[in-house]
Design a protein around this motif. Structure first.
Motif, mmCIF file in Angstrom:
data_model
loop_
_atom_site.group_PDB
_atom_site.id
_atom_site.type_symbol
_atom_site.label_atom_id
_atom_site.label_comp_id
_atom_site.label_asym_id
_atom_site.label_seq_id
_atom_site.Cartn_x
_atom_site.Cartn_y
_atom_site.Cartn_z
ATOM 1 N N ILE A 6 0.871 -1.170 0.000
ATOM 2 C CA ILE A 6 0.000 0.000 0.000
ATOM 3 C C ILE A 6 0.910 1.222 0.000
ATOM 4 O O ILE A 6 1.842 1.315 0.790
ATOM 5 C CB ILE A 6 -0.988 0.003 1.177
ATOM 6 N N GLY A 7 0.656 2.106 -0.936
ATOM 7 C CA GLY A 7 1.436 3.337 -1.055
ATOM 8 C C GLY A 7 0.565 4.526 -0.694
ATOM 9 O O GLY A 7 -0.368 4.857 -1.419
ATOM 10 N N TYR A 8 0.840 5.109 0.476
ATOM 11 C CA TYR A 8 0.132 6.329 0.868
ATOM 12 C C TYR A 8 0.809 7.486 0.151
ATOM 13 O O TYR A 8 2.038 7.580 0.147
ATOM 14 C CB TYR A 8 0.208 6.529 2.383
ATOM 15 N N TRP A 9 0.031 8.356 -0.465
ATOM 16 C CA TRP A 9 0.638 9.432 -1.242
ATOM 17 C C TRP A 9 -0.040 10.770 -0.988
ATOM 18 O O TRP A 9 -1.195 10.846 -0.623
ATOM 19 C CB TRP A 9 0.645 9.113 -2.729
ATOM 20 N N ARG A 10 0.759 11.792 -1.177
ATOM 21 C CA ARG A 10 0.324 13.191 -1.095
ATOM 22 C C ARG A 10 1.093 13.961 -2.158
ATOM 23 O O ARG A 10 2.172 13.547 -2.561
ATOM 24 C CB ARG A 10 0.692 13.799 0.253
ATOM 25 N N PRO A 11 0.559 15.105 -2.563
ATOM 26 C CA PRO A 11 1.345 15.938 -3.479
ATOM 27 C C PRO A 11 2.654 16.369 -2.801
ATOM 28 O O PRO A 11 2.673 16.662 -1.603
ATOM 29 C CB PRO A 11 0.449 17.146 -3.731
ATOM 30 N N LYS A 47 0.922 -4.939 -10.746
ATOM 31 C CA LYS A 47 -0.441 -4.595 -11.141
ATOM 32 C C LYS A 47 -1.134 -3.823 -10.020
ATOM 33 O O LYS A 47 -0.876 -4.030 -8.841
ATOM 34 C CB LYS A 47 -1.246 -5.828 -11.542
ATOM 35 N N ILE A 48 -2.004 -2.926 -10.431
ATOM 36 C CA ILE A 48 -2.779 -2.122 -9.488
ATOM 37 C C ILE A 48 -3.967 -2.953 -9.015
ATOM 38 O O ILE A 48 -4.708 -3.504 -9.828
ATOM 39 C CB ILE A 48 -3.259 -0.816 -10.148
ATOM 40 N N LEU A 49 -4.129 -3.037 -7.696
ATOM 41 C CA LEU A 49 -5.266 -3.753 -7.120
ATOM 42 C C LEU A 49 -6.405 -2.807 -6.768
ATOM 43 O O LEU A 49 -7.570 -3.150 -6.919
ATOM 44 C CB LEU A 49 -4.837 -4.526 -5.875
ATOM 45 N N ASP A 50 -6.064 -1.629 -6.281
ATOM 46 C CA ASP A 50 -7.081 -0.670 -5.867
ATOM 47 C C ASP A 50 -6.412 0.677 -5.630
ATOM 48 O O ASP A 50 -5.196 0.766 -5.513
ATOM 49 C CB ASP A 50 -7.761 -1.142 -4.583
ATOM 50 N N SER A 51 -7.216 1.706 -5.570
ATOM 51 C CA SER A 51 -6.711 3.033 -5.227
ATOM 52 C C SER A 51 -7.870 3.871 -4.730
ATOM 53 O O SER A 51 -9.029 3.581 -5.045
ATOM 54 C CB SER A 51 -6.047 3.710 -6.430
ATOM 55 N N TRP A 52 -7.546 4.869 -3.940
ATOM 56 C CA TRP A 52 -8.572 5.814 -3.518
ATOM 57 C C TRP A 52 -7.946 7.154 -3.209
ATOM 58 O O TRP A 52 -6.783 7.253 -2.849
ATOM 59 C CB TRP A 52 -9.416 5.293 -2.356
ATOM 60 N N THR A 57 -6.653 16.477 4.591
ATOM 61 C CA THR A 57 -5.247 16.333 4.943
ATOM 62 C C THR A 57 -4.765 14.892 5.020
ATOM 63 O O THR A 57 -3.574 14.653 5.095
ATOM 64 C CB THR A 57 -4.974 17.019 6.296
ATOM 65 N N ALA A 58 -5.680 13.925 5.022
ATOM 66 C CA ALA A 58 -5.274 12.517 5.069
ATOM 67 C C ALA A 58 -4.651 12.109 3.733
ATOM 68 O O ALA A 58 -5.013 12.641 2.688
ATOM 69 C CB ALA A 58 -6.474 11.634 5.377
ATOM 70 N N PRO A 59 -3.712 11.155 3.755
ATOM 71 C CA PRO A 59 -3.124 10.714 2.486
ATOM 72 C C PRO A 59 -4.097 9.857 1.688
ATOM 73 O O PRO A 59 -4.981 9.207 2.241
ATOM 74 C CB PRO A 59 -1.913 9.894 2.925
ATOM 75 N N SER A 60 -3.928 9.864 0.396
ATOM 76 C CA SER A 60 -4.642 8.954 -0.485
ATOM 77 C C SER A 60 -3.824 7.672 -0.580
ATOM 78 O O SER A 60 -2.733 7.594 -0.016
ATOM 79 C CB SER A 60 -4.821 9.606 -1.850
ATOM 80 N N ALA A 80 7.523 11.339 -9.778
ATOM 81 C CA ALA A 80 8.509 12.258 -9.191
ATOM 82 C C ALA A 80 8.174 13.698 -9.560
ATOM 83 O O ALA A 80 7.861 14.008 -10.708
ATOM 84 C CB ALA A 80 9.910 11.900 -9.666
ATOM 85 N N GLY A 81 8.214 14.573 -8.568
ATOM 86 C CA GLY A 81 7.890 15.978 -8.772
ATOM 87 C C GLY A 81 6.414 16.280 -8.638
ATOM 88 O O GLY A 81 6.017 17.434 -8.531
ATOM 89 N N TRP A 82 5.588 15.249 -8.671
ATOM 90 C CA TRP A 82 4.142 15.415 -8.542
ATOM 91 C C TRP A 82 3.641 14.908 -7.191
ATOM 92 O O TRP A 82 2.966 15.625 -6.474
ATOM 93 C CB TRP A 82 3.418 14.646 -9.644
ATOM 94 N N LEU A 83 3.953 13.642 -6.901
ATOM 95 C CA LEU A 83 3.443 12.996 -5.694
ATOM 96 C C LEU A 83 4.593 12.350 -4.924
ATOM 97 O O LEU A 83 5.571 11.909 -5.521
ATOM 98 C CB LEU A 83 2.420 11.911 -6.048
ATOM 99 N N GLU A 84 4.435 12.263 -3.606
ATOM 100 C CA GLU A 84 5.391 11.554 -2.754
ATOM 101 C C GLU A 84 4.679 10.339 -2.163
ATOM 102 O O GLU A 84 3.551 10.447 -1.676
ATOM 103 C CB GLU A 84 5.892 12.460 -1.641
ATOM 104 N N PHE A 85 5.347 9.192 -2.222
ATOM 105 C CA PHE A 85 4.777 7.940 -1.741
ATOM 106 C C PHE A 85 5.476 7.458 -0.484
ATOM 107 O O PHE A 85 6.672 7.642 -0.316
ATOM 108 C CB PHE A 85 4.908 6.845 -2.813
ATOM 109 N N ASP A 86 4.714 6.800 0.376
ATOM 110 C CA ASP A 86 5.226 6.111 1.556
ATOM 111 C C ASP A 86 4.703 4.674 1.446
ATOM 112 O O ASP A 86 3.523 4.418 1.692
ATOM 113 C CB ASP A 86 4.707 6.802 2.824
ATOM 114 N N TRP A 87 5.569 3.741 1.023
ATOM 115 C CA TRP A 87 5.162 2.368 0.713
ATOM 116 C C TRP A 87 5.279 1.455 1.921
ATOM 117 O O TRP A 87 6.240 1.554 2.683
ATOM 118 C CB TRP A 87 6.030 1.808 -0.406
ATOM 119 N N HIS A 88 4.308 0.537 2.038
ATOM 120 C CA HIS A 88 4.304 -0.443 3.123
ATOM 121 C C HIS A 88 3.844 -1.796 2.584
ATOM 122 O O HIS A 88 2.778 -1.872 1.966
ATOM 123 C CB HIS A 88 3.338 -0.012 4.238
#
Length: 96
Positions: A6-11, A47-52, A57-60, A80-88
């Motif tokens: 799961i990759g939590y992301w924000r701009p 492959k992408i399983l899901d996204s939201w 202020t919560a991450p997508s 890169a340059g658009w979104l930052e991810f935090d992968w788990h």
């Protein structure tokens, strides 16, 4: 064996996304184009399983199944340059 991440992301702080959302309430067209083209750009081992998307202020989140950490790196570099991810890594629950 594939692992689910799961990759939590924000701009990113300096991303043009923040400015566009303040001015127009929408993402820049370039980011929407990238989002639509992401599935075709993925390595065959990812492959992408899901996204939201979450307002506020919560991450997508983006949930993927990947064979290697390089697959995750591809997505991080793609945005890169658009979104930052935090992968788990996580365990996918069985589905009916």
């Amino acid at each position: 064996m594939a692992t689910t991440y799961i990759g939590y992301w924000r701009p990113a702080a300096d991303s043009p996304v923040n400015e566009a959302r303040r001015k127009t309430g929408a993402n820049p067209p370039e980011l929407d184009k990238k989002r639509r083209e992401l599935p075709a750009s993925l390595p065959p081992t990812c492959k992408i399983l899901d996204s939201w998307f979450v307002l506020g202020t919560a991450p997508s989140a983006l949930v993927v199944e990947a064979e290697s950490i390089a697959d995750i790196g591809h997505i991080t570099t793609y945005y890169a340059g658009w979104l930052e991810f935090d992968w788990h890594p996580c365990m996918a629950m069985p589905r009916d």
